[in-house]
Structure formats: structure tokens, C-alpha cells
Design an enzyme around this catalytic site. Structure first.
Site, PDB file in Angstrom:
ATOM      1  N   HIS A 174       0.809  -1.219   0.000  1.00 62.09           N
ATOM      2  CA  HIS A 174       0.000   0.000   0.000  1.00 62.09           C
ATOM      3  C   HIS A 174       0.846   1.275   0.000  1.00 62.09           C
ATOM      4  O   HIS A 174       0.290   2.384  -0.099  1.00 62.09           O
ATOM      5  CB  HIS A 174      -0.941   0.008   1.214  1.00 62.09           C
ATOM      6  CG  HIS A 174      -2.257   0.671   0.959  1.00 62.09           C
ATOM      7  ND1 HIS A 174      -2.458   1.552  -0.087  1.00 62.09           N
ATOM      8  CD2 HIS A 174      -3.452   0.585   1.595  1.00 62.09           C
ATOM      9  CE1 HIS A 174      -3.705   1.979  -0.069  1.00 62.09           C
ATOM     10  NE2 HIS A 174      -4.340   1.415   0.943  1.00 62.09           N
ATOM     11  N   ASP A 182      -2.462   1.699  -4.625  1.00 64.58           N
ATOM     12  CA  ASP A 182      -3.709   2.015  -3.945  1.00 64.58           C
ATOM     13  C   ASP A 182      -4.809   1.052  -4.373  1.00 64.58           C
ATOM     14  O   ASP A 182      -4.650   0.267  -5.317  1.00 64.58           O
ATOM     15  CB  ASP A 182      -4.128   3.458  -4.244  1.00 64.58           C
ATOM     16  CG  ASP A 182      -3.233   4.468  -3.535  1.00 64.58           C
ATOM     17  OD1 ASP A 182      -2.795   4.173  -2.407  1.00 64.58           O
ATOM     18  OD2 ASP A 182      -2.956   5.528  -4.119  1.00 64.58           O
TER      19      ASP A 182
END
Length: 437
Positions: A409, A413
Site C-alpha cells: 500500500h 492504492d
């Protein structure tokens, strides 16, 4: 015959150290040119290092399980043939390197290479800074270059033998922005001291981790603590793909001489999806994201020992199904026979783990660093599904599979991960049943 230092060989561009697995020639034993003297492990691949010429083993300078930097003396040999010349007085480092390369080129062919010379040097010896810090000259040089104190070094978690620092540990620490650079040692705060926690681990049979399991453990802990993992899931209808494979696998093997498993079909779908979403094929370098040009798909493969290895299908997007099948079959066979070479497990940019092979419905895989994501494919199961059609809904028996994508992450995304995962599923679901072999 002359006594010669025998050095840890260079076995790849990025390899800086190796683990001694086993000495095949003991002290006092004689050997012939090309005989394997020692087995050395680098990353997940074992290498056999041959003798440069006939001679006798005088002494071992390192033992089994020792982690040794490239270029360090690992043995003293007495050779009957001249392999390397003693550098002449006044030779500079460039000429020494050139002579070393020339002597390496004259060595017999083998899975490993060695570099021998008759001069003595202690520059490759590790040294102890204090009771908690034992480092190699390579790590020391990196610390000096980046102005890292020994106190700061001592805070970095080492993944080497007995927790020793490796080059990769320091490199990763630098990429993370040196989080311990300004940390203060506070053993006691307001009279409260952190207790020494000891857990009851129970009693039972003790099974020592083998070398590969230790490396897998280190790599997984590093990945899990470095990258914030998020996992996305979808379900894909593979009925058309399953029907096509069942119909064509016998003719495929007859025509191309290769078994047609689901693996090359999955790799094909992933490679096509990566071309549409290239950011998923990336890695993090400090504050920069490297979007890889090559699409090299690693495929997690279980070994008979129960350990895991990840051979790599290079340039998967440029291979047709016949080439993908041949490559995957060859790599799996080499993995299970213990015949993978160093290059077979290097350079992956994205990894697939087929957890369905063992009957798992789905999985939450840990990212294979330094990649940005990893895909797990679950078991393909037939079940009743509601199918929407223009003339009304119907219930049909379909071949369904769960796909799970774990992603870093920091650089990926949810939108990118979800879009990529859905695209992989679309390629699998929209398989052309009329496709020719």
C-alpha cells in the site's frame, strides 16, 4: 606444489555473500581438477565450487553454516598446477583485478567459480564492535559511506547467521529512511522498566530449521514488516477455460510435447493484465517507484522437503502458450529435482502463488520483496451459480475460483489493485473456447 588461498567465489552480480553448506573435500584429502570442493548457498540456490587444478586440501578457514562474504578466504590449498600468479610489486588494484579475472577465466567449467591468489589479506575478515555487534568489512564500508554510527547499526535487525548484519539489511534500512538515526536508548522511563518477556513455548520434538527454511523465514518477516499489506479478492468463472483445457490438453501434449497445466494459462492472463496496468509491475527504491520494463512472472513452487522456491518465467508477455507451457514445466521439474540455477530464481517482477494446488479455497500471500504485489489463485470448484441472461436468470454448474491480490500500500492504492485484479479475472473468464493450439 604451492600453497594457495581459496576464496569465496562471485556467483552473481548482486551476490555479496554465501553460506557454506558442506565441505566435500576434507583437510588432508587430495583432489583432481574439477572436483567439487565445497557447496555454497546463495539466496535460494545451491552452488558447487570446483577445484581449479589438482592438489591437496591443507585447511578449512570456515565451517558449515558460516556466512562468508564474497572474496573472503575459505580454505588453503596446495595446488600442483599454476592457477594464479602472485601480483608483482607495484601492481595497482586495477591490474590485480585484471589478473584475477584472467585466472578465473581459466578455471574448469562448473556450477561455481573460484578466485585464487597467493597474497595474504585480512581485509575480508569480519570483526566485533561490541558484545552485540559483529559486522563484515562490507557492512562497515557502507556504514562509513552513509555516516552510520555503530550505535545506529546495532539497532538494525540482522538477517545473517546469529543475527549478523548483511549488506541487504543495511540497504533496506537506508531505503526505509533510517528510522533509528535519531533514536535514543531509553532503558527506563519514570521508574518503569520494560520487563523481559519470556513465553512458554511448550515441549515437544525439536526440528532444526534447514538453511532454506531460515531464508524463507527471514524474507517473509522482512516483507511483512516492511510493506503495509492489503489484500483484495474477486471470484472468477473459469468454466470456458476449464472446458477448453480438458478438450485440448491431450492434443496439446501430442503436438507440442508439453503437458498443459493451468499455470501457463494463469501466467498468460496476468502478463496481459500487467501490460494494461504497468504500475502493478513495480518496486520501491527509497522515494522512487521503479516501473519495470520486463514482465518476469515468479511462480511459487513447493519442494518435496516442504520448502518453497520461486522460479521465474522471464519475459512472460513475449511468450506464446506453447513457450509458457514449456518454460513452466521445465522450471517445476528442475525445482523438484534440485537442479535450479541462480538465474532461474532471479529477476521476478510479479509473483503468482497457486494455493489451490493444496486444496485451499483462497489465500492471503505475503509479497515477494521487492515486488509490489502477489496473486494467489485458489482451488477451482464446481458449484451452482445464478447466471443472468436476457431471457431471465438460470442456475448452472460452473467452475469457480477465488483470486486474492496482496499489494504494497506504499505504492499501490485500492483503485489500481482492484482494477488490475478485475482485469486478470476478465481475461480468465473471457477465455476463447474456439482457440486453436
Amino acid at each position: 606444489m604451492s600453497k594457495t588461498e581459496f576464496f569465496m567465489p562471485k556467483m552473481g552480480e548482486s551476490i555479496t555473500e554465501g553460506t557454506i553448506i558442506n565441505w566435500l573435500v576434507q583437510e588432508g584429502d587430495s583432489f583432481e581438477e574439477g572436483d567439487i570442493l565445497v557447496e555454497v548457498a546463495t539466496d535460494k540456490v545451491d552452488n558447487e565450487v570446483p577445484a581449479p587444478s589438482a592438489g591437496k586440501m591443507i585447511s578449512h578457514k570456515v565451517s558449515a553454516k558460516d556466512v562468508v562474504p564474497v572474496g573472503a578466504v575459505i580454505a588453503i590449498l596446495e595446488l600442483s598446477g599454476a592457477v594464479a600468479k602472485t601480483p608483482q610489486t607495484g601492481d595497482n588494484e586495477k591490474s590485480k583485478t585484471k589478473k584475477s579475472a584472467l585466472s578465473q577465466g581459466a578455471l574448469p567449467k562448473g556450477k561455481g567459480r573460484t578466485n585464487t591468489r597467493t597474497t595474504s589479506s585480512s581485509s575480508s575478515k569480519s570483526f566485533r564492535v561490541n558484545e552485540n555487534l559483529f559486522i563484515s568489512p562490507l557492512v562497515d564500508a557502507m556504514a562509513r559511506k552513509h555516516h552510520i554510527s555503530y550505535e545506529e547499526l546495532a539497532r538494525i535487525t540482522g538477517t545473517g547467521k546469529d543475527g549478523r548484519l548483511r549488506k541487504s539489511d543495511v540497504s533496506s534500512y537506508l531505503q526505509e529512511g533510517r528510522p533509528f538515526q535519531f533514536a535514543q536508548v531509553v532503558p527506563e522511563v519514570s521508574g518503569f522498566q520494560v520487563p523481559d518477556l519470556k513465553f512458554d513455548k511448550g515441549k515437544g520434538k525439536i526440528v532444526e530449521m534447514d538453511r532454506m527454511r531460515q531464508m524463507i523465514s527471514d524474507h517473509m518477516v522482512f516483507s511483512a514488516t516492511t510493506a503495509p499489506h492489503v489484500t483484495a479478492y474477486i471470484e472468477a468463472d473459469l468454466t470456458e477455460m476449464v472446458n477448453w483445457r480438458n478438450k485440448n490438453k491431450a492434443n496439446f501434449q501430442k503436438k507440442h510435447g508439453e503437458k498443459l497445466t493451468f499455470t501457463p494459462l494463469f501466467i498468460e492472463a496476468v502478463a496481459n493484465a500487467i501490460k494494461e496496468y504497468p504500475m502493478i509491475n513495480s518496486s520501491l527504491d527509497g522515494r522512487n517507484i521503479i516501473v519495470k520494463e520486463a514482465i518476469n512472472i515468479g511462480m511459487a513452487t513447493a519442494l518435496p522437503s516442504g520448502n518453497l522456491i520461486v522460479p521465474v518465467v522471464k519475459n512472460a508477455d513475449k511468450k506464446d502458450l506453447k513457450e509458457l507451457a514449456a518454460t513452466t514445466n521445465q522450471l517445476v521439474a528442475k525445482a523438484r529435482d534440485g537442479k535450479l540455477k541462480g538465474d532461474d530464481t532471479k529477476g521476478s517482477t510479479f509473483t503468482i502463488s497457486n494455493v489451490g494446488t493444496f486444496g485451499s479455497l483462497m489465500g492471503t500471500p505475503i509479497i515477494n520483496q521487492p515486488e509490489a504485489a502477489i496473486l494467489a489463485t485458489g482451488i477451482i470448484k464446481k458449484r451452482a451459480e445464478v447466471i443472468e441472461k436476457p431471457d431471465g436468470d438460470s442456475i448452472e454448474i460452473r467452475s469457480m475460483m477465488y483470486l486474492s491480490l496482496s499489494f504494497d500500500h506504499r505504492i499501490v492504492d485500492g483503485y489500481l489493485a482492484g482494477s488490475f485484479l478485475r482485469k486478470v479475472g476478465d481475461y480468465m473468464e473471457q477465455f476463447d473456447e474456439k482457440r486453436t493450439i
